[in-house]
Design a protein around this motif. Structure first.
Motif, PDB file in Angstrom:
ATOM      1  N   LEU A  29       0.746  -1.006   0.063  1.00 43.64           N
ATOM      2  CA  LEU A  29      -0.167  -0.118   0.078  1.00 43.64           C
ATOM      3  C   LEU A  29       0.910   1.388   0.036  1.00 43.64           C
ATOM      4  N   TYR A  30       0.448   2.206  -1.022  1.00 39.48           N
ATOM      5  CA  TYR A  30       1.380   3.548  -1.157  1.00 39.48           C
ATOM      6  C   TYR A  30       0.464   4.558  -0.688  1.00 39.48           C
ATOM      7  N   ILE A  31       0.809   5.718  -0.017  1.00 36.57           N
ATOM      8  CA  ILE A  31       0.148   6.813  -0.110  1.00 36.57           C
ATOM      9  C   ILE A  31       0.580   8.024  -0.867  1.00 36.57           C
ATOM     10  N   PHE A  53       2.148   0.905   5.372  1.00 35.70           N
ATOM     11  CA  PHE A  53       2.237   1.562   4.009  1.00 35.70           C
ATOM     12  C   PHE A  53       3.516   2.526   3.683  1.00 35.70           C
ATOM     13  N   GLU A  54       3.862   2.711   2.570  1.00 31.94           N
ATOM     14  CA  GLU A  54       4.949   3.598   2.118  1.00 31.94           C
ATOM     15  C   GLU A  54       4.406   4.962   1.522  1.00 31.94           C
ATOM     16  N   TRP A  55       5.136   5.982   1.632  1.00 36.26           N
ATOM     17  CA  TRP A  55       4.803   7.276   1.104  1.00 36.26           C
ATOM     18  C   TRP A  55       5.279   7.159  -0.300  1.00 36.26           C
ATOM     19  N   ILE A  56       4.555   7.589  -1.277  1.00 35.57           N
ATOM     20  CA  ILE A  56       5.188   7.627  -2.739  1.00 35.57           C
ATOM     21  C   ILE A  56       6.396   8.602  -2.729  1.00 35.57           C
ATOM     22  N   GLU A  57       7.410   8.202  -3.313  1.00 35.40           N
ATOM     23  CA  GLU A  57       8.532   9.095  -2.996  1.00 35.40           C
ATOM     24  C   GLU A  57       9.142   9.490  -4.448  1.00 35.40           C
ATOM     25  N   ASP A  58       9.077   8.432  -5.259  1.00 34.18           N
ATOM     26  CA  ASP A  58       9.361   8.697  -6.714  1.00 34.18           C
ATOM     27  C   ASP A  58       8.599   7.922  -7.720  1.00 34.18           C
ATOM     28  N   ASP A  59       8.674   8.051  -8.843  1.00 33.51           N
ATOM     29  CA  ASP A  59       7.958   7.396  -9.810  1.00 33.51           C
ATOM     30  C   ASP A  59       7.994   6.199  -9.895  1.00 33.51           C
ATOM     31  N   SER A  60       8.814   5.597  -9.610  1.00 32.92           N
ATOM     32  CA  SER A  60       8.809   3.818  -9.575  1.00 32.92           C
ATOM     33  C   SER A  60       8.188   3.244  -8.496  1.00 32.92           C
ATOM     34  N   ASP A  61       7.801   4.179  -7.368  1.00 32.03           N
ATOM     35  CA  ASP A  61       6.696   3.743  -6.318  1.00 32.03           C
ATOM     36  C   ASP A  61       5.385   3.340  -6.922  1.00 32.03           C
ATOM     37  N   PHE A  62       4.955   4.024  -8.020  1.00 31.22           N
ATOM     38  CA  PHE A  62       3.665   3.917  -8.587  1.00 31.22           C
ATOM     39  C   PHE A  62       3.727   2.213  -9.288  1.00 31.22           C
ATOM     40  N   ASP A  63       4.894   1.926  -9.888  1.00 32.42           N
ATOM     41  CA  ASP A  63       4.862   0.388  -9.994  1.00 32.42           C
ATOM     42  C   ASP A  63       4.801  -0.521  -9.051  1.00 32.42           C
ATOM     43  N   ALA A  65       3.415   0.152  -6.072  1.00 31.71           N
ATOM     44  CA  ALA A  65       2.017   0.051  -5.480  1.00 31.71           C
ATOM     45  C   ALA A  65       1.189  -1.071  -5.914  1.00 31.71           C
ATOM     46  N   GLU A  66       0.632  -1.849  -4.858  1.00 29.47           N
ATOM     47  CA  GLU A  66      -0.444  -2.723  -5.528  1.00 29.47           C
ATOM     48  C   GLU A  66      -1.751  -1.940  -5.063  1.00 29.47           C
ATOM     49  N   LYS A  67      -1.927  -0.984  -3.906  1.00 27.69           N
ATOM     50  CA  LYS A  67      -2.950  -0.257  -3.921  1.00 27.69           C
ATOM     51  C   LYS A  67      -2.300   1.160  -3.551  1.00 27.69           C
ATOM     52  N   LEU A  68      -3.143   2.159  -3.752  1.00 35.15           N
ATOM     53  CA  LEU A  68      -2.657   3.385  -3.859  1.00 35.15           C
ATOM     54  C   LEU A  68      -4.048   4.332  -3.170  1.00 35.15           C
ATOM     55  N   ILE A  69      -3.496   4.974  -2.108  1.00 39.76           N
ATOM     56  CA  ILE A  69      -4.542   6.224  -1.585  1.00 39.76           C
ATOM     57  C   ILE A  69      -4.096   7.578  -1.868  1.00 39.76           C
ATOM     58  N   PHE A  70      -4.694   8.363  -2.035  1.00 41.84           N
ATOM     59  CA  PHE A  70      -4.698   9.830  -2.648  1.00 41.84           C
ATOM     60  C   PHE A  70      -5.567  10.525  -1.473  1.00 41.84           C
ATOM     61  N   PRO A  71      -4.889  10.931  -0.280  1.00 37.25           N
ATOM     62  CA  PRO A  71      -5.779  11.595   0.622  1.00 37.25           C
ATOM     63  C   PRO A  71      -5.515  13.387  -0.027  1.00 37.25           C
ATOM     64  N   ASP A  90       1.312  12.315 -14.759  1.00 37.86           N
ATOM     65  CA  ASP A  90       1.131  11.150 -15.623  1.00 37.86           C
ATOM     66  C   ASP A  90       1.233   9.944 -15.052  1.00 37.86           C
ATOM     67  N   SER A  91       2.304   9.929 -14.120  1.00 36.78           N
ATOM     68  CA  SER A  91       2.401   8.879 -13.309  1.00 36.78           C
ATOM     69  C   SER A  91       0.999   8.097 -12.596  1.00 36.78           C
ATOM     70  N   LEU A  92       0.200   9.288 -12.080  1.00 37.78           N
ATOM     71  CA  LEU A  92      -0.867   8.845 -11.297  1.00 37.78           C
ATOM     72  C   LEU A  92      -1.993   8.344 -12.197  1.00 37.78           C
ATOM     73  N   LEU A  93      -2.026   9.246 -13.404  1.00 38.14           N
ATOM     74  CA  LEU A  93      -3.173   8.751 -14.500  1.00 38.14           C
ATOM     75  C   LEU A  93      -2.850   7.280 -14.890  1.00 38.14           C
ATOM     76  N   GLU A  94      -1.417   6.915 -15.167  1.00 36.33           N
ATOM     77  CA  GLU A  94      -1.173   5.788 -15.734  1.00 36.33           C
ATOM     78  C   GLU A  94      -1.474   4.805 -14.657  1.00 36.33           C
ATOM     79  N   TYR A  95      -1.206   4.812 -13.496  1.00 34.27           N
ATOM     80  CA  TYR A  95      -1.544   4.085 -12.288  1.00 34.27           C
ATOM     81  C   TYR A  95      -2.990   3.876 -12.340  1.00 34.27           C
ATOM     82  N   ILE A  96      -3.877   4.836 -12.357  1.00 34.69           N
ATOM     83  CA  ILE A  96      -5.257   4.596 -12.476  1.00 34.69           C
ATOM     84  C   ILE A  96      -5.732   3.895 -13.503  1.00 34.69           C
TER      85      ILE A  96
END
Ligand code: 1PR
Length: 633
Positions: A29-31, A53-63, A65-71, A90-96
């Motif tokens: 899980l990433y936030i 959970f981990e915080w998204i710190e760079d773009d590779s974290d989106f890859d 992540a198996e679940k993502l929360i954007f608060p 772009d990374s967020l959109l790609e993740y979604i």
């Protein structure tokens, strides 16, 4: 276009995580944190539920992540600007689009939409996943008394399913939201829908996503969206008590596969569904009101006692020292420890908790680590909104380092506060505003006051102004008193014969106005409560916490004349404070004024009345309240 306040971007908060839950058994899980507002509470609630959970710190974290929360907290424009400038858009959109589970909260839901009119005249673009605009609630509403609606929409409201199904609701897997619960909302903009037209249009994209709807006055808006891997709520589950934690737990527990499966709740599936633009459930319909419950707020006045311990104290007309003691030593009243008391009130069902650092003017707020600790510790177990007041202003540390009000507020938000409350500084800011107006200085709003900078950075819902007015009686023996009365305070004049308060019989033949004070009632200023309330609304405050020096600790009931004056002067929510002595006082203030919330301290601290008892009485009177099933979590 309004520029986001990039100086509000703050480091990721350090939150200790639970041990004993090996990550390999749970999806990663990433936030995604864009550096604004209170993300600590979400982190705390995840921790409380036993997840890492981990915080998204760079773009590779989106890859990874198996679940993502954007608060998302604060302003849409700032969130979008931050996503763009950090290259995360772009990374967020790609993740979604990848189909992995996404959970957006508040702004994290709004960014999914096409655009927001937050920055009108030029709307700002969102991620465009849902082709529908985010628009502002109207402050005019003919369905409500006096045709007026408070914006932001702040408080506890319920939701209903946007679509009814012919099959049993339990077929929905995974079921993330329970029916009939109240959740905490705080926002001025929403995915408004026109119940009569937009959804019947077969091209309406929102209907594929609308999962629950809610009502604010006569306006219907989408309170959560769910389609395939995308789930998002306009409300804050991390601030919605047991109901919110339950929702989070359900989403966290569900496997990524089940969360990403083609949705069975949207309009696009084959099973027959009926659009429900109005709440079909009679037990949760709130007829007549605006949809929100009446909020009960517990207030903790915090200061160091003579031994240097941080205690909750309580004043009697703001005097917090014992009246007499055998040794002649008038001690600071000690009614308990701040964090423990806040936990008690949370469990009793408080809708919000306010901590006021009442001696803040004596020291620099940022150096006031104990107060930051109070917030941090309370936020670990208290999952309703926390307001922190006292010392939110531009200051200079003893070593000469200047600290802006924005920095001070930021430190509190990152510690777990949802709102900051500004007292003395708000009075000075409005005095300056009125002076600029008299002097013809342009622009009238300097843009530099704490209220302006904090509301610009974090949204106006995050800025409360705490007002400490005192009654000033007029010499009505003087036959010319009306002519002699200062014209600029006429708006706050009350003639006792027309007073509405329960104590009105004692006030016959008298007249008074409400003068504002600073430094905890110690200094009076030539500004009245109506001038102040209107001024802070112009500066961008999102709520007023209306105390009364005269009623504080008196148990005589809320000052209804004062509440009505302020309520009529502004369109932002007003929390009535000071004087509660029994549940009847809460009933009275909600029945005789339009106040959104009522706050008390003494009767709760002394256990004379429980918050649950107050709510029970209000409910019996037909007033909407949040009742929380505390056994859930
Ligand atoms: O001026 O921005 O540093 O903020 C200081 C804050 O501290 C302000 O919000 C101010 O109201 C508060 N404050 C300062 N001195 C006192 C005091 O009591 N000596 N407390 C004080 C304000 C009023 C309420 C109280 C209600 C309900 N206390 O906090 O909780 O009156 O009480 P009741 O139910 O017992 O009647 P800044």
């Amino acid at each position: 276009m309004a520029q986001p306040a990039t100086d509000t971007i703050l480091p990721i908060p350090q939150v200790d995580q639970p041990t004993g839950h090996p990550r390999e058994h749970k999806p990663k899980l990433y936030i995604l944190d864009y550096g604004a507002g209170n993300v600590r509470s979400l982190a705390n609630s995840i921790k409380k539920l036993g997840y890492e959970f981990e915080w998204i710190e760079d773009d590779s974290d989106f890859d990874k992540a198996e679940k993502l929360i954007f608060p998302g907290v604060g302003a849409f424009s700032q969130a979008m600007e931050s996503l763009r400038s950090s290259g995360r858009f772009d990374s967020l959109l790609e993740y979604i689009k990848s189909g992995k589970p996404y959970f957006g909260i508040c702004i994290g839901m709004q960014v999914l939409f096409e655009s927001s009119e937050e920055t009108l005249p030029e709307p700002i673009k969102g991620l465009g996943v849902i082709n529908h605009p985010i628009r502002k609630f109207s402050s005019r509403d003919d369905s409500l008394l006096k045709g007026k609606k408070t914006v932001p929409h702040m408080g506890w409201n319920n939701t209903w399913k946007a679509w009814s199904t012919t099959s049993s609701e339990s077929d929905e897997t995974p079921k993330v939201m329970l029916d009939g619960e109240d959740y905490y909302f705080v926002h001025s903009y929403a995915a408004l829908i026109d119940p009569s037209t937009s959804i019947s249009d077969s091209n309406s994209p929102i209907k594929d996503f609308a999962y629950t709807l809610s009502r604010y006055g006569s306006e219907i808006y989408v309170s959560s969206v769910k389609k395939d891997n995308v789930f998002a709520t306009q409300f804050h589950p991390e601030k919605s008590g047991p109901a919110g934690l339950d929702l989070l737990r359900r989403w966290l527990e569900a496997s990524p596969q089940s969360l990403s499966a083609p949705s069975s709740t949207s309009a696009s599936t084959s099973s027959p569904k009926t659009w429900q633009p109005t709440n079909p459930n009679p037990s949760t319909q709130r007829k007549g009101g605006n949809g929100l419950t009446k909020r009960i707020v517990a207030c903790l006045d915090v200061r160091s006692n003579d031994q240097g311990d941080l205690v909750v104290t309580k004043g009697d007309q703001y005097d917090v020292r014992e009246k007499s003691s055998e040794d002649g030593d008038n001690k600071v009243r000690n009614l308990g420890k701040p964090v423990e008391l806040s936990q008690r009130y949370y469990l009793e069902g408080a809708d919000e908790i306010a901590f006021l650092n009442i001696t803040s003017f004596r020291s620099s707020a940022l150096l006031d680590q104990p107060m930051l600790d109070v917030v941090r510790n309370a936020a670990e177990t208290v999952f309703v909104p926390l307001t922190i007041g006292g010392g939110i202003k531009d200051t200079v540390d003893p070593d000469g380092t200047p600290r802006s009000a924005l920095e001070v507020a930021g430190a509190y938000f990152r510690s777990g506060a949802d709102k900051v409350s500004i007292g003395s500084e708000a009075v000075i800011a409005v005095e300056q505003l009125l002076q600029r107006e008299r002097d013809g200085v342009e622009p009238v709003l300097s843009g530099k006051t704490g209220i302006e900078t904090i509301s610009r950075g974090y949204g106006n819902q995050a800025v409360v102004v705490s007002i400490d007015p005192k009654r000033v009686y007029v010499d009505t023996i003087n036959p010319n008193w009306k002519e002699d009365f200062p014209k600029h305070h006429l708006d706050s004049l009350i003639v006792g014969d027309e007073a509405t308060s329960r104590t009105a019989s004692e006030e016959r033949g008298k007249a008074w106005w409400y003068q504002c004070t600073i430094s905890g009632g110690r200094d009076v200023r030539d500004i009245d409560v109506v001038q102040l309330a209107k001024g802070v609304e112009r500066l961008g405050a999102g709520e007023i916490l209306l105390n009364s020096v005269d009623r504080d600790g008196s148990g005589k009931g809320f000052d209804l004349d004062l509440v009505n004056l302020v309520k009529n002067a502004v369109s932002i929510p007003v929390v009535s404070s000071s004087g509660a002595g029994s549940p009847d006082d809460f009933i009275e203030v909600f029945q005789k004024t339009e106040t959104e919330a009522a706050l008390a301290a003494g009767i709760f601290h002394r256990k004379e009345v429980g918050i649950d008892q107050v709510k029970e009485r209000l409910e019996k009177e037909g007033l909407p309240v949040r009742r929380c099933g505390l056994n859930t979590i």
